[in-house]
Design an enzyme around this catalytic site. Sequence first.
Site, PDB file in Angstrom:
ATOM      1  CB  CYS A 166     -32.807 -11.330 -26.651  1.00 43.33           C
ATOM      2  SG  CYS A 166     -31.469 -10.595 -25.692  1.00 43.33           S
ATOM      3  CG  ASN A 174     -30.539  -9.994 -20.259  1.00 38.63           C
ATOM      4  OD1 ASN A 174     -30.293  -9.964 -19.066  1.00 38.63           O
ATOM      5  ND2 ASN A 174     -31.420  -9.186 -20.798  1.00 38.63           N
TER       6      ASN A 174
END
Length: 169
Positions: free
Chosen positions: A19, A22
């Site tokens: 993502c 994190n």
Amino acid sequence: MTKHDNSNQKKPMKVLFVCLGNICRSPAAQGVMQAMIDRRGLSDRFYLDSAGTYGGHAGDMPDYRMRSHASKRGYMLTHRSRQIKGSDFEDFDVIVAMDESNRRNLSRMAATVDEERKIVMMGRYITKFPNYDYVPDPYYEGAEGFELVLDLLEDSCEVLLESLLKQMK
């Protein structure tokens, strides 16, 4: 164990969840998926990790709100945030992006077409939430944003796990 003994065992499939920072979605995906793998006795068949495209949270624990919501569902998120690096494309078999922005950033990092083929969208595995084809970032949301992410991840991780098991046969 000798090298010879180890050669008969299949190497575990390595899955990296990614993502932005994190600290919310990707460590939660890692925790949800690990719990599913552990419950099914498949721990020796998978290696999971998570990373972020942004490195500003490197070394941090997951966001306290995500840890809190996850722990209420029985998931312990102990991962330390890290930024994705080029060698991750060589080290991992599958790289799972939480949203389109993450996927674009990962695609730019991939050095080869084969590395780019390792990138999949988590939204591809969401089946119970027809209005979502990605996992939204809950960072600026309230409790409902974190709960939604966990709902989406519980759904998509189950489908992803089944898909990976089929690939491993």
